[in-house]
Motif scaffolding. Sequence first.
Motif, short mmCIF file in Angstrom:
data_model
loop_
_atom_site.label_atom_id
_atom_site.label_comp_id
_atom_site.label_asym_id
_atom_site.label_seq_id
_atom_site.Cartn_x
_atom_site.Cartn_y
_atom_site.Cartn_z
N THR A 78 0.84 -1.20 0.00
CA THR A 78 0.00 0.00 0.00
C THR A 78 0.87 1.24 0.00
O THR A 78 0.66 2.17 -0.79
N ALA A 79 1.85 1.28 0.88
CA ALA A 79 2.75 2.43 0.96
C ALA A 79 3.50 2.62 -0.34
O ALA A 79 3.61 3.73 -0.86
N ARG A 80 4.03 1.55 -0.88
CA ARG A 80 4.80 1.64 -2.12
C ARG A 80 3.92 2.12 -3.28
O ARG A 80 4.37 2.93 -4.11
N ASN A 81 2.68 1.67 -3.34
CA ASN A 81 1.77 2.10 -4.40
C ASN A 81 1.42 3.57 -4.27
O ASN A 81 1.39 4.30 -5.27
N VAL A 82 1.14 4.03 -3.05
CA VAL A 82 0.82 5.44 -2.84
C VAL A 82 2.03 6.31 -3.14
O VAL A 82 1.91 7.37 -3.77
N MET A 83 3.21 5.85 -2.75
CA MET A 83 4.43 6.61 -3.05
C MET A 83 4.65 6.73 -4.56
O MET A 83 5.01 7.81 -5.05
N ALA A 84 4.42 5.66 -5.28
CA ALA A 84 4.60 5.69 -6.74
C ALA A 84 3.59 6.65 -7.38
O ALA A 84 3.95 7.44 -8.26
N ALA A 85 2.35 6.60 -6.92
CA ALA A 85 1.32 7.50 -7.46
C ALA A 85 1.65 8.96 -7.13
O ALA A 85 1.51 9.85 -7.98
N TYR A 86 2.09 9.21 -5.92
CA TYR A 86 2.46 10.56 -5.51
C TYR A 86 3.63 11.07 -6.34
O TYR A 86 3.62 12.22 -6.80
N LYS A 87 4.62 10.23 -6.57
CA LYS A 87 5.78 10.63 -7.38
C LYS A 87 5.37 10.95 -8.81
O LYS A 87 5.81 11.95 -9.38
N ARG A 88 4.50 10.13 -9.39
CA ARG A 88 4.01 10.42 -10.76
C ARG A 88 3.29 11.75 -10.80
O ARG A 88 3.52 12.57 -11.70
N LEU A 89 2.42 11.99 -9.84
CA LEU A 89 1.67 13.25 -9.78
C LEU A 89 2.62 14.43 -9.61
O LEU A 89 2.50 15.45 -10.30
N ASN A 90 3.57 14.30 -8.71
CA ASN A 90 4.53 15.36 -8.45
C ASN A 90 5.38 15.65 -9.69
O ASN A 90 5.64 16.81 -10.03
N ASP A 91 5.82 14.60 -10.37
CA ASP A 91 6.61 14.77 -11.60
C ASP A 91 5.82 15.51 -12.66
O ASP A 91 6.35 16.39 -13.35
N LYS A 92 4.53 15.17 -12.80
CA LYS A 92 3.67 15.86 -13.78
C LYS A 92 3.50 17.33 -13.40
O LYS A 92 3.53 18.21 -14.27
N LEU A 93 3.33 17.60 -12.12
CA LEU A 93 3.17 18.97 -11.66
C LEU A 93 4.44 19.78 -11.93
O LEU A 93 4.37 20.90 -12.43
N LEU A 94 5.58 19.21 -11.62
CA LEU A 94 6.84 19.92 -11.86
C LEU A 94 7.07 20.17 -13.35
O LEU A 94 7.56 21.24 -13.73
N ALA A 95 6.71 19.22 -14.19
CA ALA A 95 6.84 19.40 -15.63
C ALA A 95 5.92 20.52 -16.12
O ALA A 95 6.32 21.34 -16.95
N ALA A 96 4.70 20.56 -15.61
CA ALA A 96 3.75 21.61 -16.00
C ALA A 96 4.26 22.98 -15.55
O ALA A 96 4.18 23.96 -16.30
N LEU A 97 4.81 23.05 -14.35
CA LEU A 97 5.36 24.32 -13.87
C LEU A 97 6.54 24.77 -14.71
O LEU A 97 6.67 25.95 -15.04
N ALA A 98 7.41 23.84 -15.07
CA ALA A 98 8.56 24.17 -15.91
C ALA A 98 8.11 24.68 -17.27
O ALA A 98 8.67 25.65 -17.81
N GLU A 99 7.09 24.05 -17.81
CA GLU A 99 6.55 24.47 -19.11
C GLU A 99 5.98 25.88 -19.02
O GLU A 99 6.22 26.71 -19.90
N GLU A 100 5.25 26.17 -17.96
CA GLU A 100 4.66 27.50 -17.79
C GLU A 100 5.75 28.56 -17.59
O GLU A 100 5.65 29.64 -18.13
N GLN A 101 6.80 28.21 -16.84
CA GLN A 101 7.90 29.16 -16.65
C GLN A 101 8.58 29.46 -17.98
O GLN A 101 8.94 30.60 -18.25
N GLU A 102 8.74 28.43 -18.79
CA GLU A 102 9.36 28.62 -20.10
C GLU A 102 8.49 29.54 -20.96
O GLU A 102 8.99 30.44 -21.62
N LEU A 103 7.19 29.32 -20.96
CA LEU A 103 6.29 30.16 -21.74
C LEU A 103 6.31 31.61 -21.26
O LEU A 103 6.29 32.55 -22.06
N LEU A 104 6.38 31.79 -19.94
CA LEU A 104 6.43 33.15 -19.39
C LEU A 104 7.73 33.86 -19.74
O LEU A 104 7.76 35.08 -19.89
N SER A 105 8.81 33.11 -19.87
CA SER A 105 10.10 33.74 -20.18
C SER A 105 10.12 34.23 -21.63
O SER A 105 10.97 35.03 -21.99
N LEU A 106 9.21 33.72 -22.47
CA LEU A 106 9.15 34.15 -23.85
C LEU A 106 8.38 35.44 -24.04
O LEU A 106 8.42 36.07 -25.08
N VAL A 107 7.66 35.83 -23.00
CA VAL A 107 6.81 37.03 -23.07
C VAL A 107 7.62 38.27 -22.87
O VAL A 107 8.50 38.42 -22.15
#
Length: 102
Positions: free
Chosen positions: A73-102
């Motif tokens: 259970t712990a390992r599954n929740v950790m894996a799901a949390y890591k996937r979610l966190n990785d997606k969030l960080l990627a989205a933030l990086a993408e938004e920062q890149e778009l803002l730097s172009l403005v």
Amino acid sequence: MFVDEVKFFGPGRYELLERIAETGSISQAAKDMGLSYKKAWAMIDALNTTGKGPYVVTQKGGTKGGGTVLTDTARNVMAAYKRLNDKLLAALAEEQELLSLV
């Protein structure tokens, strides 16, 4: 992550579980994080009692001493949390890149 409007899982609990997996010890994991054993145990107890199953199981000592292990259970929740966190960080990086172009 929240359960019934109460904080259930986040970076601190993820790190605690990760360190328990590495060390096999709640006290060592707490020490590595600069937490008291009492605080670490309270975090584990909250996970074990609020989750759908235990996250951490302690094993009584024998000739080699006790230890602590994570459940699937712990390992599954950790894996799901890591996937979610990785997606969030990627989205933030993408938004920062778009803002730097403005």
